[in-house]
Design an enzyme around this catalytic site. Sequence first.
Site, PDB file in Angstrom:
ATOM      1  N   ASP A  74      35.379  -4.139 -72.077  1.00 38.33           N
ATOM      2  CA  ASP A  74      35.862  -2.758 -72.055  1.00 38.33           C
ATOM      3  C   ASP A  74      37.054  -2.647 -72.998  1.00 38.33           C
ATOM      4  OD1 ASP A  74      38.075  -3.734 -70.661  1.00 38.33           O
ATOM      5  OD2 ASP A  74      37.682  -2.606 -68.849  1.00 38.33           O
ATOM      6  N   LEU A  75      37.335  -1.422 -73.383  1.00 37.29           N
ATOM      7  CA  LEU A  75      38.437  -1.165 -74.301  1.00 37.29           C
ATOM      8  C   LEU A  75      39.736  -1.092 -73.500  1.00 37.29           C
ATOM      9  CD1 LEU A  75      36.731   1.523 -76.554  1.00 37.29           C
ATOM     10  CD2 LEU A  75      36.805  -0.959 -76.854  1.00 37.29           C
ATOM     11  N   ASP A 117      34.125   3.346 -71.025  1.00 30.15           N
ATOM     12  CA  ASP A 117      34.525   2.508 -72.159  1.00 30.15           C
ATOM     13  C   ASP A 117      34.057   1.070 -71.972  1.00 30.15           C
ATOM     14  OD1 ASP A 117      36.333   2.020 -70.045  1.00 30.15           O
ATOM     15  OD2 ASP A 117      37.881   1.354 -71.451  1.00 30.15           O
TER      16      ASP A 117
END
Length: 183
Positions: A74-75, A117
């Site tokens: 994930d970001l 995300d």
Amino acid sequence: VGKLCQLVANMSANALENAILFESLKKAQEYFEEMSIRDSLTKLYNHRHFYNRLNHEFSRAERYQAPLSMVFFDLDDFKSINDKYGHTDGDFVLKQVGHILKSVVRQSDVAVRYGGDEFVVLLPNTARQGAMGMAERILAAIRRHEFDCLPDAAVTASIGVATFDEKNLSAAKQLVELADGAM
């Protein structure tokens, strides 16, 4: 003879029109089938398609005693990107990450926008070392990418890797849990 020619011409025109309609319908059906398995924003595979492929690849890996790996990431602080720059720029970042993944993965890999995300790459016939290499390539590609909409921010990601090998897992779901936990 003239009426016969007209009849043949009309039948031919109808057959041609039906063929054109059939081809158009077939293309529309293929388009909608493809859209049903793709994320509309990133054009990566979607969550539902991922689980279909995961179950298929897990069964195949069990049957042929082949490794199956997964990279889950994930970001970092993505919410702050949306808060600071707006959701339009946040969406642009997600699209760019989709492009980055497409450029890094192999044709046999399954790149997925898992949700929000979060992203997953399913790596058939890939042992842990190969998955670690893929994870490093993904991180490096994201790090060096210049996101035009974020002039004063860097995008980074947290990443986890898990591998099914030698019957260490009994269910495909466990691979997701391990990769998510490793993240």
